[in-house]
Design a protein around this motif. Structure first.
Motif, PDB file in Angstrom:
ATOM      1  N   LEU A 181      65.134   7.687  78.837  1.00 44.97           N
ATOM      2  CA  LEU A 181      65.902   7.163  79.960  1.00 44.97           C
ATOM      3  C   LEU A 181      66.734   5.970  79.526  1.00 44.97           C
ATOM      4  O   LEU A 181      67.911   5.855  79.890  1.00 44.97           O
ATOM      5  CB  LEU A 181      64.971   6.771  81.102  1.00 44.97           C
ATOM      6  CG  LEU A 181      65.634   6.160  82.330  1.00 44.97           C
ATOM      7  CD1 LEU A 181      66.565   7.177  82.986  1.00 44.97           C
ATOM      8  CD2 LEU A 181      64.596   5.688  83.311  1.00 44.97           C
ATOM      9  N   ALA A 182      66.147   5.087  78.732  1.00 46.00           N
ATOM     10  CA  ALA A 182      66.892   3.927  78.233  1.00 46.00           C
ATOM     11  C   ALA A 182      68.053   4.376  77.351  1.00 46.00           C
ATOM     12  O   ALA A 182      69.165   3.843  77.453  1.00 46.00           O
ATOM     13  CB  ALA A 182      65.956   2.999  77.468  1.00 46.00           C
ATOM     14  N   GLU A 183      67.806   5.354  76.507  1.00 43.66           N
ATOM     15  CA  GLU A 183      68.868   5.868  75.634  1.00 43.66           C
ATOM     16  C   GLU A 183      69.966   6.533  76.461  1.00 43.66           C
ATOM     17  O   GLU A 183      71.156   6.385  76.161  1.00 43.66           O
ATOM     18  CB  GLU A 183      68.288   6.858  74.623  1.00 43.66           C
ATOM     19  CG  GLU A 183      69.310   7.396  73.646  1.00 43.66           C
ATOM     20  CD  GLU A 183      69.984   6.311  72.828  1.00 43.66           C
ATOM     21  OE1 GLU A 183      71.197   6.455  72.568  1.00 43.66           O
ATOM     22  OE2 GLU A 183      69.319   5.328  72.462  1.00 43.66           O
ATOM     23  N   GLN A 184      69.588   7.241  77.501  1.00 38.79           N
ATOM     24  CA  GLN A 184      70.565   7.876  78.391  1.00 38.79           C
ATOM     25  C   GLN A 184      71.442   6.825  79.049  1.00 38.79           C
ATOM     26  O   GLN A 184      72.660   6.984  79.158  1.00 38.79           O
ATOM     27  CB  GLN A 184      69.848   8.697  79.458  1.00 38.79           C
ATOM     28  CG  GLN A 184      70.760   9.461  80.371  1.00 38.79           C
ATOM     29  CD  GLN A 184      71.417  10.626  79.669  1.00 38.79           C
ATOM     30  OE1 GLN A 184      70.808  11.250  78.800  1.00 38.79           O
ATOM     31  NE2 GLN A 184      72.630  10.919  80.002  1.00 38.79           N
ATOM     32  N   GLY A 185      70.841   5.710  79.469  1.00 36.85           N
ATOM     33  CA  GLY A 185      71.598   4.619  80.072  1.00 36.85           C
ATOM     34  C   GLY A 185      72.573   3.993  79.089  1.00 36.85           C
ATOM     35  O   GLY A 185      73.721   3.697  79.431  1.00 36.85           O
ATOM     36  N   ARG A 186      72.113   3.805  77.844  1.00 36.77           N
ATOM     37  CA  ARG A 186      73.001   3.246  76.821  1.00 36.77           C
ATOM     38  C   ARG A 186      74.173   4.182  76.542  1.00 36.77           C
ATOM     39  O   ARG A 186      75.314   3.744  76.400  1.00 36.77           O
ATOM     40  CB  ARG A 186      72.227   2.972  75.535  1.00 36.77           C
ATOM     41  CG  ARG A 186      71.418   1.694  75.566  1.00 36.77           C
ATOM     42  CD  ARG A 186      70.890   1.312  74.185  1.00 36.77           C
ATOM     43  NE  ARG A 186      69.714   2.066  73.765  1.00 36.77           N
ATOM     44  CZ  ARG A 186      68.492   1.873  74.229  1.00 36.77           C
ATOM     45  NH1 ARG A 186      68.269   0.960  75.143  1.00 36.77           N
ATOM     46  NH2 ARG A 186      67.486   2.578  73.769  1.00 36.77           N
ATOM     47  N   ALA A 187      73.889   5.477  76.467  1.00 35.23           N
ATOM     48  CA  ALA A 187      74.956   6.448  76.221  1.00 35.23           C
ATOM     49  C   ALA A 187      75.962   6.449  77.369  1.00 35.23           C
ATOM     50  O   ALA A 187      77.176   6.539  77.148  1.00 35.23           O
ATOM     51  CB  ALA A 187      74.362   7.837  76.023  1.00 35.23           C
ATOM     52  N   SER A 188      75.461   6.334  78.584  1.00 38.40           N
ATOM     53  CA  SER A 188      76.342   6.281  79.749  1.00 38.40           C
ATOM     54  C   SER A 188      77.223   5.036  79.700  1.00 38.40           C
ATOM     55  O   SER A 188      78.428   5.106  79.976  1.00 38.40           O
ATOM     56  CB  SER A 188      75.506   6.292  81.026  1.00 38.40           C
ATOM     57  OG  SER A 188      76.327   6.199  82.163  1.00 38.40           O
ATOM     58  N   ASP A 189      76.633   3.909  79.333  1.00 34.35           N
ATOM     59  CA  ASP A 189      77.397   2.667  79.212  1.00 34.35           C
ATOM     60  C   ASP A 189      78.464   2.773  78.130  1.00 34.35           C
ATOM     61  O   ASP A 189      79.605   2.330  78.307  1.00 34.35           O
ATOM     62  CB  ASP A 189      76.480   1.487  78.914  1.00 34.35           C
ATOM     63  CG  ASP A 189      75.615   1.102  80.092  1.00 34.35           C
ATOM     64  OD1 ASP A 189      75.927   1.528  81.230  1.00 34.35           O
ATOM     65  OD2 ASP A 189      74.622   0.377  79.876  1.00 34.35           O
ATOM     66  N   GLU A 190      78.102   3.370  76.989  1.00 34.01           N
ATOM     67  CA  GLU A 190      79.065   3.531  75.896  1.00 34.01           C
ATOM     68  C   GLU A 190      80.227   4.427  76.327  1.00 34.01           C
ATOM     69  O   GLU A 190      81.386   4.153  75.999  1.00 34.01           O
ATOM     70  CB  GLU A 190      78.380   4.122  74.671  1.00 34.01           C
ATOM     71  CG  GLU A 190      77.436   3.171  73.971  1.00 34.01           C
ATOM     72  CD  GLU A 190      76.680   3.830  72.843  1.00 34.01           C
ATOM     73  OE1 GLU A 190      77.014   4.967  72.443  1.00 34.01           O
ATOM     74  OE2 GLU A 190      75.725   3.200  72.359  1.00 34.01           O
TER      75      GLU A 190
END
Length: 101
Positions: free
Chosen positions: A44-53
């Motif tokens: 979930l944290a990685e998904q959030g980072r990818a979304s932010d990027e």
């Protein structure tokens, strides 16, 4: 309504975390519910980072708006899933606490 690709990606991510639950017992694989939750939270944290990027790339003109919307939808779906699991865990805990000793 969620994008079908986002739903498919979320399903694939969850099935990879579970790793074929019908193949072996969790104790035999050395992983349990806590480890699955840790992996889910990390995902979930990685998904959030990818979304932010993706959003930052879109602001700089390097990504399409559709990519941003898809990334945000996938993050929203993952967060909704996490909240649902949390609610079920809390309900199970409350049920256990109501059991007579």
């Amino acid at each position: 309504m969620a994008n079908p690709a986002a739903v498919a990606n979320a399903y694939a991510a969850m099935s990879s975390l579970i790793g074929g639950a019908g193949d072996a017992a969790p104790a035999a694989r050395g992983s349990g519910f806590g480890e699955m939750l840790e992996k889910s939270l990390a995902g979930l944290a990685e998904q959030g980072r990818a979304s932010d990027e993706t959003a930052v790339r879109a602001l700089s003109g390097k990504a399409d708006v559709v990519d941003v919307v898809t990334a945000v939808a996938e993050s929203e779906l993952a967060l909704d899933t996490l909240v649902s699991v949390r609610d079920k865990v809390i309900a199970a805990y409350e049920e256990i606490m109501r059991m007579p000793i």
